[in-house]
Design an enzyme around this catalytic site. Sequence first.
Site, PDB file in Angstrom:
ATOM      1  N   ASP A   1      -6.053 -64.915  27.962  1.00 46.69           N
ATOM      2  CA  ASP A   1      -6.072 -63.521  28.252  1.00 46.69           C
ATOM      3  C   ASP A   1      -6.929 -62.592  28.909  1.00 46.69           C
ATOM      4  OD1 ASP A   1      -4.614 -61.463  27.388  1.00 46.69           O
ATOM      5  OD2 ASP A   1      -6.162 -60.744  25.861  1.00 46.69           O
TER       6      ASP A   1
ATOM      7  N   TYR B   1      -8.159 -59.257  31.549  1.00 48.18           N
ATOM      8  CA  TYR B   1      -8.727 -58.615  31.694  1.00 48.18           C
ATOM      9  C   TYR B   1      -8.863 -57.522  32.819  1.00 48.18           C
ATOM     10  CZ  TYR B   1     -12.839 -55.300  29.211  1.00 48.18           C
ATOM     11  OH  TYR B   1     -13.789 -54.605  28.877  1.00 48.18           O
TER      12      TYR B   1
ATOM     13  N   HIS C   1      -8.891 -49.723  32.224  1.00 44.63           N
ATOM     14  CA  HIS C   1      -9.144 -50.144  30.893  1.00 44.63           C
ATOM     15  C   HIS C   1     -10.516 -51.363  31.333  1.00 44.63           C
ATOM     16  CE1 HIS C   1      -8.564 -52.676  26.881  1.00 44.63           C
ATOM     17  NE2 HIS C   1      -8.888 -53.293  27.739  1.00 44.63           N
TER      18      HIS C   1
ATOM     19  N   ARG D   1     -20.219 -49.791  25.780  1.00 48.61           N
ATOM     20  CA  ARG D   1     -21.680 -50.370  26.224  1.00 48.61           C
ATOM     21  C   ARG D   1     -21.450 -48.558  26.886  1.00 48.61           C
ATOM     22  NH1 ARG D   1     -18.102 -54.316  27.407  1.00 48.61           N
ATOM     23  NH2 ARG D   1     -18.106 -53.795  29.287  1.00 48.61           N
TER      24      ARG D   1
ATOM     25  N   GLU E   1      -2.493 -53.583  22.654  1.00 48.26           N
ATOM     26  CA  GLU E   1      -2.635 -53.939  24.016  1.00 48.26           C
ATOM     27  C   GLU E   1      -1.508 -53.781  24.565  1.00 48.26           C
ATOM     28  OE1 GLU E   1      -6.250 -56.569  24.863  1.00 48.26           O
ATOM     29  OE2 GLU E   1      -7.572 -54.850  24.220  1.00 48.26           O
TER      30      GLU E   1
ATOM     31  N   GLU F   1       0.556 -55.411  27.301  1.00 52.06           N
ATOM     32  CA  GLU F   1       0.146 -56.277  28.513  1.00 52.06           C
ATOM     33  C   GLU F   1       1.614 -56.866  28.728  1.00 52.06           C
ATOM     34  OE1 GLU F   1      -2.977 -59.207  27.662  1.00 52.06           O
ATOM     35  OE2 GLU F   1      -4.140 -58.027  26.410  1.00 52.06           O
TER      36      GLU F   1
ATOM     37  N   ASP G   1      -1.179 -57.401  22.796  1.00 52.75           N
ATOM     38  CA  ASP G   1      -2.429 -58.634  22.139  1.00 52.75           C
ATOM     39  C   ASP G   1      -3.097 -57.977  20.658  1.00 52.75           C
ATOM     40  OD1 ASP G   1      -4.669 -60.610  21.585  1.00 52.75           O
ATOM     41  OD2 ASP G   1      -5.690 -59.208  23.637  1.00 52.75           O
TER      42      ASP G   1
ATOM     43  N   ARG H   1     -10.943 -53.262  16.220  1.00 51.78           N
ATOM     44  CA  ARG H   1     -11.575 -52.597  17.085  1.00 51.78           C
ATOM     45  C   ARG H   1     -12.973 -53.131  16.269  1.00 51.78           C
ATOM     46  NH1 ARG H   1      -9.958 -53.668  21.907  1.00 51.78           N
ATOM     47  NH2 ARG H   1      -7.732 -52.914  22.541  1.00 51.78           N
TER      48      ARG H   1
ATOM     49  N   GLN I   1     -14.095 -56.355  16.307  1.00 58.18           N
ATOM     50  CA  GLN I   1     -14.226 -57.302  17.717  1.00 58.18           C
ATOM     51  C   GLN I   1     -15.846 -56.281  17.572  1.00 58.18           C
ATOM     52  OE1 GLN I   1     -11.799 -55.367  20.673  1.00 58.18           O
ATOM     53  NE2 GLN I   1     -12.956 -56.770  22.100  1.00 58.18           N
TER      54      GLN I   1
ATOM     55  N   TYR J   1     -18.170 -60.091  19.315  1.00 56.57           N
ATOM     56  CA  TYR J   1     -18.202 -60.323  20.407  1.00 56.57           C
ATOM     57  C   TYR J   1     -19.150 -60.830  21.493  1.00 56.57           C
ATOM     58  CZ  TYR J   1     -19.119 -56.682  23.415  1.00 56.57           C
ATOM     59  OH  TYR J   1     -19.281 -55.491  23.811  1.00 56.57           O
TER      60      TYR J   1
ATOM     61  N   LYS K   1      -9.284 -60.667  17.537  1.00 57.54           N
ATOM     62  CA  LYS K   1      -7.566 -60.968  17.717  1.00 57.54           C
ATOM     63  C   LYS K   1      -6.963 -61.806  17.466  1.00 57.54           C
ATOM     64  CE  LYS K   1      -9.505 -58.816  22.263  1.00 57.54           C
ATOM     65  NZ  LYS K   1      -8.188 -57.147  22.784  1.00 57.54           N
TER      66      LYS K   1
ATOM     67  N   THR L   1      -0.727 -62.046  17.969  1.00 55.77           N
ATOM     68  CA  THR L   1      -0.336 -61.732  19.225  1.00 55.77           C
ATOM     69  C   THR L   1       1.235 -61.498  19.857  1.00 55.77           C
ATOM     70  OG1 THR L   1      -2.116 -62.611  20.490  1.00 55.77           O
ATOM     71  CG2 THR L   1      -0.415 -61.916  21.827  1.00 55.77           C
TER      72      THR L   1
ATOM     73  N   THR M   1      -4.405 -55.187  29.025  1.00 56.10           N
ATOM     74  CA  THR M   1      -4.384 -54.409  28.741  1.00 56.10           C
ATOM     75  C   THR M   1      -4.004 -53.936  30.363  1.00 56.10           C
ATOM     76  OG1 THR M   1      -5.721 -54.746  26.705  1.00 56.10           O
ATOM     77  CG2 THR M   1      -4.764 -52.430  26.939  1.00 56.10           C
TER      78      THR M   1
ATOM     79  N   GLU N   1      -8.700 -46.774  24.113  1.00 50.81           N
ATOM     80  CA  GLU N   1      -8.930 -45.582  24.936  1.00 50.81           C
ATOM     81  C   GLU N   1      -7.917 -44.186  24.972  1.00 50.81           C
ATOM     82  OE1 GLU N   1      -7.651 -48.039  28.989  1.00 50.81           O
ATOM     83  OE2 GLU N   1      -7.217 -49.219  27.450  1.00 50.81           O
TER      84      GLU N   1
END
Lengths: 407, 407
Positions: free
Chosen positions: B121, B123, B128, B137, B194, B196, B228, B232, B235, B239, B248, B252, B342, B356
């Site tokens: 997968d 990114y 996104h 972050r 997600e 995709e 996907d 959250r 994750q 992560y 995840k 899927t 995503t 988001e």
Amino acid sequence: MSEQSPLDLAEGDPFGPHNLPYGVFSTPDAPDHRRVGVRIGDHVLDAGAAAHALGSPYAALLARPTLNPLLAAGRTAWRDVRRALTAWVTVPAHRPDIEPLLHPLDTVALHLPYEVSDYVDFYASEHHATNVGRIFRPDGDALTPNWKHLPIGYHGRSGTIVVSGTEVVRPHGQRKAPSDPAPVFGPSVKLDIEAEVGFVVGTPSPLGEPVDLASFEDHVFGLFLLNDWSARDIQAWEYVPLGPFLGKSFATSVSAWVTPLEALTDARVAPPARDFPLLPYLDDADAEVPGGFDIRISVALNGQVVAEPPFAGMYWTAAQQLAHMTVNGASLRTGDVYGSGTVSGPERDQRGSFLELTWNGTEPIELPTGKRTFLEDGDVVTMTAWAPGPDGVRVGLGEVTGRIVGS
Amino acid sequence: MSEQSPLDLAEGDPFGPHNLPYGVFSTPDAPDHRRVGVRIGDHVLDAGAAAHALGSPYAALLARPTLNPLLAAGRTAWRDVRRALTAWVTVPAHRPDIEPLLHPLDTVALHLPYEVSDYVDFYASEHHATNVGRIFRPDGDALTPNWKHLPIGYHGRSGTIVVSGTEVVRPHGQRKAPSDPAPVFGPSVKLDIEAEVGFVVGTPSPLGEPVDLASFEDHVFGLFLLNDWSARDIQAWEYVPLGPFLGKSFATSVSAWVTPLEALTDARVAPPARDFPLLPYLDDADAEVPGGFDIRISVALNGQVVAEPPFAGMYWTAAQQLAHMTVNGASLRTGDVYGSGTVSGPERDQRGSFLELTWNGTEPIELPTGKRTFLEDGDVVTMTAWAPGPDGVRVGLGEVTGRIVGS
């Protein structure tokens, strides 16, 4: 008999009848005829042919070109087959049937013994994770806050798992030192190993149903040495925020021999004391069988031993890793492989990677041939290991070896 | 004929003969008889039976229970089969042979169309990645320093890729808010999607040999919508440092229909201007075929459209992702699947995740049924999409849908 039988092993042979690891082999006269072999001493028993000769109901299962059908057959079948094999190689009356089916190890080709479904790699040695944290994140805490609450892991590339002996092509990729204005491209200059123990799943599990700690031996068939080759320069530049990718995915070498868990009953040990209370699905304090395995690994570079990582000290056990991997309902498939993570002990000569042994290249190790940091083209890395078996005999794990070639 | 033929489609039908996506189906009278189907309008053509009836050399390839043999057959076979199919559904003389082999879509079961080998997968949407960076972050830069130099990706779990329509069990797992003294365990409270686009590899590549940008269409057979599913809370806690894992790996979802790249020639668009010079293996400035695909995605929650992510704006293209994934020598296998990451556009209603859309739950979206943040049990998420086809006709992508069930 005037000639000694291959079944007359020296006392204490680590590949005696107490071991009996499984692999897949072919002979030079029929290189495409892959079938299950069982190692006994320095020979490989054609297991399917033996089963056929002795009228075993498992003959078809053992004549297949991978271990997957045997793995899928489940724990009762694993026990029955092992019991039968033990009799075939130990009961003198079977010798006339068995001896013609033994091939000297150095005359056969050994193949990847299973078709890999998913591959997960963990990070279960506190010493390794602490060392790597100090090297890669010198300004932060060495261990991330989650490390002692769950076995950190990630998915790797199952399509590039290769059998011991396969040459490893030095990968190209991007790297960027903090002082570089932009990333540069080229062959990795920090090619490394990770000394690990791998586990292969036999019995699958349905989607949506976690596999608990106590079911570990119903699902996992056996273990083997695994070398998770790593390009540290590629990894350092790519791994934030979604984890290692190309720094790992070029090759992972596994031993040609899978040691069944049943051969390792005497090697079970309790894992280290836990520093934090564990959530119930990971709490193994009352486990009937201790979760650890006392496996002594030896890593040699070009024939010179450079590290002896102790697997017994791993913070997270394989049973905890399996329970964690499935606690979200993820299903297991026959052929799923997972690695323990690099095995490192507290001492410098117990570190399972050159990243740690040389502190990211800043403290070269001394070899008879000179100072060394990371791997050079032509280098051969070989891992061997043993575990305590019955009556003080050692259980040998099949080696995993690989030679680096330039690209 | 007095009755209208299923082949007499309304003008502009997005599943007309210009599209012809592939799937695997079975009928209620023989639920185990899986075989290749091709969608035409609201019907499924039994492709193997049609090939047999019309004497095509590809009959055996199309009678198989997965697309993998067709995928492995390579680009010439893909083109030949598509040419034959086009003739079968458009040339009036074939109607007596073809019409009896058409099954109404709502009478068949659709299955996972391919056996998945590895799953990666990516990114690749700048919008996104920027949104997620700001949310996860908040004290750092939104994009990591590597983001515009390489397509960030990671391996996912191939064994839990499920076909559209499969119920998704809400995963359990660990989570820990910064204010929690210790992690807690329970069903995810931030279950997300997600949106995709996925790609499936047909032609494999050897270990040690990178696949360059220009070879994308020799290796990738087609694309499809992919959801996907992401927990959250799980994750966020797990992560760092090795990437997403249990947040995840529980499921899927992929569409039952694979649209061949050949159906999307009119949808190719140039990707956004690049902010940094790219290393040669990723530099697509002189590409003969533009690397992007103008795919307009629509995401509906319980029938209400909540987002319309534009795939044309993805910073990294599928060809760049393939070149990157193999630049270290990693091999490709038939059935390798990779997701774009995503898809999010610059506008709020173009964001391809509830993370988001609701800014991690702090800005609920308004639906006729009330305010919503993350997914609740019973919710159904359905993605649909189209791309420009020949002469202004749309190419429909098969939907991907899934309903959340409690655990």
